[in-house]
Design a protein around this motif. Structure first.
Motif, mmCIF file in Angstrom:
data_model
loop_
_atom_site.group_PDB
_atom_site.id
_atom_site.type_symbol
_atom_site.label_atom_id
_atom_site.label_comp_id
_atom_site.label_asym_id
_atom_site.label_seq_id
_atom_site.Cartn_x
_atom_site.Cartn_y
_atom_site.Cartn_z
ATOM 1 N N ASN A 242 0.863 -1.303 -0.049
ATOM 2 C CA ASN A 242 0.012 -0.190 0.037
ATOM 3 C C ASN A 242 0.812 1.188 0.141
ATOM 4 N N GLN A 243 1.849 1.202 0.849
ATOM 5 C CA GLN A 243 2.623 2.663 0.969
ATOM 6 C C GLN A 243 3.451 2.710 -0.413
ATOM 7 N N ARG A 244 4.227 1.646 -0.757
ATOM 8 C CA ARG A 244 4.851 1.695 -2.078
ATOM 9 C C ARG A 244 3.985 2.068 -3.438
ATOM 10 N N PHE A 245 2.890 1.605 -3.332
ATOM 11 C CA PHE A 245 1.877 1.611 -4.265
ATOM 12 C C PHE A 245 1.634 3.371 -4.358
ATOM 13 N N ARG A 246 1.393 3.785 -3.454
ATOM 14 C CA ARG A 246 1.402 5.260 -3.213
ATOM 15 C C ARG A 246 2.359 6.113 -3.557
ATOM 16 N N TRP A 247 3.369 5.578 -3.245
ATOM 17 C CA TRP A 247 4.874 6.286 -3.883
ATOM 18 C C TRP A 247 4.832 6.191 -5.381
ATOM 19 N N ALA A 248 4.605 4.983 -5.647
ATOM 20 C CA ALA A 248 4.689 4.934 -7.186
ATOM 21 C C ALA A 248 3.990 5.756 -8.120
ATOM 22 N N LYS A 249 2.492 5.752 -7.606
ATOM 23 C CA LYS A 249 1.425 6.613 -8.095
ATOM 24 C C LYS A 249 2.133 8.189 -8.142
ATOM 25 N N GLY A 250 2.320 8.294 -6.744
ATOM 26 C CA GLY A 250 2.847 9.844 -6.521
ATOM 27 C C GLY A 250 3.874 10.130 -7.640
ATOM 28 N N PHE A 251 5.102 9.217 -7.851
ATOM 29 C CA PHE A 251 6.016 9.679 -8.726
ATOM 30 C C PHE A 251 5.559 9.826 -10.189
ATOM 31 N N TYR A 252 4.617 9.178 -10.531
ATOM 32 C CA TYR A 252 4.039 9.032 -11.900
ATOM 33 C C TYR A 252 3.374 10.657 -11.892
ATOM 34 N N GLN A 253 2.733 11.097 -11.064
ATOM 35 C CA GLN A 253 2.034 12.320 -10.746
ATOM 36 C C GLN A 253 2.919 13.660 -10.981
ATOM 37 N N VAL A 254 3.958 13.329 -10.184
ATOM 38 C CA VAL A 254 5.183 14.279 -10.166
ATOM 39 C C VAL A 254 5.685 14.343 -11.540
ATOM 40 N N PHE A 255 5.942 13.130 -12.249
ATOM 41 C CA PHE A 255 6.466 13.152 -13.706
ATOM 42 C C PHE A 255 5.642 13.854 -14.626
ATOM 43 N N TRP A 256 4.482 13.479 -14.423
ATOM 44 C CA TRP A 256 3.495 14.182 -15.423
ATOM 45 C C TRP A 256 3.665 15.602 -15.310
ATOM 46 N N HIS A 257 3.417 16.319 -13.828
ATOM 47 C CA HIS A 257 3.061 17.487 -13.788
ATOM 48 C C HIS A 257 4.591 18.364 -14.218
ATOM 49 N N TYR A 258 5.939 17.663 -13.904
ATOM 50 C CA TYR A 258 6.943 18.535 -13.821
ATOM 51 C C TYR A 258 7.974 18.033 -14.767
ATOM 52 N N GLY A 259 7.772 16.904 -15.208
ATOM 53 C CA GLY A 259 8.846 16.433 -16.172
ATOM 54 C C GLY A 259 9.059 17.050 -17.120
ATOM 55 N N ALA A 260 8.125 17.562 -18.077
ATOM 56 C CA ALA A 260 8.465 18.358 -19.270
ATOM 57 C C ALA A 260 9.430 19.576 -18.885
ATOM 58 N N ARG A 261 9.038 20.284 -17.786
ATOM 59 C CA ARG A 261 9.710 21.568 -17.298
ATOM 60 C C ARG A 261 11.169 21.258 -16.883
ATOM 61 N N LEU A 262 11.278 20.034 -16.249
ATOM 62 C CA LEU A 262 12.647 19.584 -15.764
ATOM 63 C C LEU A 262 13.576 19.457 -17.100
ATOM 64 N N ALA A 263 12.745 18.758 -17.946
ATOM 65 C CA ALA A 263 13.467 18.330 -19.182
ATOM 66 C C ALA A 263 14.121 19.700 -19.982
ATOM 67 N N LYS A 264 13.192 20.735 -19.947
ATOM 68 C CA LYS A 264 13.478 22.076 -20.475
ATOM 69 C C LYS A 264 14.629 22.692 -19.831
ATOM 70 N N GLY A 265 14.402 22.562 -18.168
ATOM 71 C CA GLY A 265 15.557 23.245 -17.496
ATOM 72 C C GLY A 265 16.746 22.850 -17.691
ATOM 73 N N ILE A 266 17.036 21.478 -18.285
ATOM 74 C CA ILE A 266 18.247 21.125 -18.325
ATOM 75 C C ILE A 266 19.261 22.048 -19.382
ATOM 76 N N ALA A 267 18.193 22.325 -20.158
ATOM 77 C CA ALA A 267 18.969 23.444 -21.464
ATOM 78 C C ALA A 267 18.947 25.042 -20.925
ATOM 79 N N THR A 268 17.708 25.242 -20.422
ATOM 80 C CA THR A 268 17.359 26.676 -20.337
ATOM 81 C C THR A 268 17.691 27.181 -18.756
ATOM 82 N N ASN A 269 17.721 26.459 -17.483
ATOM 83 C CA ASN A 269 17.937 27.035 -16.335
ATOM 84 C C ASN A 269 19.091 27.604 -16.180
ATOM 85 N N PRO A 270 19.588 28.257 -15.192
ATOM 86 C CA PRO A 270 20.784 28.810 -14.856
ATOM 87 C C PRO A 270 21.939 27.492 -14.751
#
Length: 438
Positions: A272-300
């Motif tokens: 139950n705990q790790r299922f929630r973690w796995a689901k949460g990681f998918y959520q974070v990837f969905w919300h922040y993955g594209a911005r992090l990928a962009k940040g690799i090239a554009t962030n300071p």
């Protein structure tokens, strides 16, 4: 000869090679982290000033353990007048609030069955503190889980990190109950590996670390700037880490601040705990993955690698294993059903599944052995159990494969995990002293 060689290469071979290559390119840098940790020690810090802190604890039906956490905060080798303890008694049906008050905490009962989760509870707590206790001048907020217990020098060491300019920092996460069984030991080794071979390497290389659930502080300036705790996904800690990196904030790590955490002992609770973690990681990837990928090239420049590292942390790397195994299993099933007669591809699929799973197991075994031996004195158990659980650790990690697969398709509802283990932290003090001197 080359023509003959390439004539035996199928699309199955090409697919499996691409998966292996992607995994290698994405995660080989973590082997460099190991080299950094084994060859360099983190800088020792000195504090010029003691700062004012608030410890914030979100608790739901934690009457069995919360008193010991509060006690461990009250007896710190740090001026007691500079630490206030706040407990959000979140949808409790037991006497958590009463136990917390008796132990010396300021308690905020919260009843909200619609906004469920630690992130919402923290947001509620921060808003009450900011409105009712603003005159106390808190400079940073510490976040703990109710089942935690702190080493007596925890706040003293974290204060050094804060005094040297960190806006957020995580700490060394040890376990109360490593030796309960193979499940609790699996958790313990994983968190020790995360502290030692991820966050300590990041600290040494001056890149951003990641907050992991509990045992961290956040500057009051960040809470004020965001109007509270605005991170409400299932893994609000990782969401906070990703958001901080994108905003150019560096999360630090304090290896000398030791926290003890209770780990699940049943497979049901662990699932139950790790299922929630796995689901949460998918959520974070969905919300922040594209911005992090962009940040690799554009962030300071100072935060570009941190964006990459965080992207690899939240990226569903486990899916590469799942995709490879699933793809090859489909090939084998089609052949068994008579829909495919290419024996070479079937043989390639069988060997690829075995190779993929075996590689994963070997890699995890190596990390388990390395972590156990490097952190030997910090693991509170017998020699026999330490050796035994090095061999069970890969199987514990292998259970993440079905968990990650189910998390792709199944909705997650928060389920409580009962905590009941209390420990005498003084029993651990001597071994921790040996670890710090090593």
């Amino acid at each position: 000869m080359l023509d003959q060689f390439f004539s035996h290469i199928s699309f199955v071979d090409i697919f499996n090679f691409c998966v292996f290559l992607a995994f290698t390119i994405c995660y080989t840098y973590q082997l460099y982290y190991v080299f950094v940790v084994l060859t360099r020690k983190p800088k020792q810090l000195v504090a010029k000033k003691n700062h004012k802190f608030a410890a914030v604890i979100s608790a739901r039906n934690e009457s069995a353990v919360i008193g010991q956490l509060i006690h461990s905060i009250k007896v710190q080798n740090y001026p007691s007048e500079l630490i206030d303890v706040f407990v959000i008694a979140d949808n409790c049906t037991d006497n958590t609030a009463e136990v917390a008050r008796e132990a010396g905490a300021i308690v905020f009962p919260r009843f909200n069955t619609e906004q469920v989760g630690k992130g919402y509870a923290l947001d509620y707590g921060f808003n009450v503190i900011r409105s009712q206790y603003a005159d106390r001048g808190y400079e940073a907020y510490f976040v703990f889980d109710a089942d935690n217990v702190l080493d007596v020098n925890y706040f003293r060491e974290m204060n050094k990190t804060f005094d040297n300019g960190a806006v957020a920092s995580t700490s060394y996460r040890n376990s109360k109950n490593y030796d309960s069984n193979w499940i609790s030991a699996g958790y313990a080794v994983w968190f020790l590996r995360e502290a030692k071979f991820l966050n300590q390497a990041r600290l040494t290389l001056n890149t951003s670390c990641a907050v992991s659930g509990t045992g961290f502080f956040v500057s009051a300036k960040i809470i004020e700037r965001n109007g509270g705790w605005k991170w409400h996904l299932l893994t609000e800690d990782i969401e906070f880490s990703a958001n901080s990196i994108l905003e150019g904030e560096r999360i630090s790590y304090t290896p000398t601040a030791v926290l003890y955490d209770e780990q699940p002992v049943t497979f049901r609770d662990s699932w139950n705990q790790r299922f929630r973690w796995a689901k949460g990681f998918y959520q974070v990837f969905w919300h922040y993955g594209a911005r992090l990928a962009k940040g690799i090239a554009t962030n300071p420049k100072g935060s570009r690698f941190a964006c990459y590292d965080m992207l690899m942390t939240i990226a569903p790397g486990m899916l590469l294993t799942i995709i490879s195994v699933t793809f090859n299993a489909i090939i084998i099933a089609l052949a068994a059903a008579g829909l495919m007669s290419t024996g070479v591809m079937v043989a390639s699929s069988v060997s690829s599944i075995c190779f993929c799973l075996m590689n994963y197991m070997v890699f995890m075994f190596m990390f388990g052995v390395l972590t156990t031996f490097v952190e030997w004195d910090s693991i509170h158990s017998t020699t026999g159990k330490k050796i035994r659980y090095m061999f069970t650790f890969p199987f514990f990690m292998l259970t993440y494969v079905p968990i990650a697969l189910v998390a792709l398709v199944k909705k997650c509802n928060w389920k409580p995990i009962k905590h009941s283990i209390n420990v005498d932290v003084q029993e651990f003090a001597e071994s921790e002293s040996r670890r710090e001197r090593a």
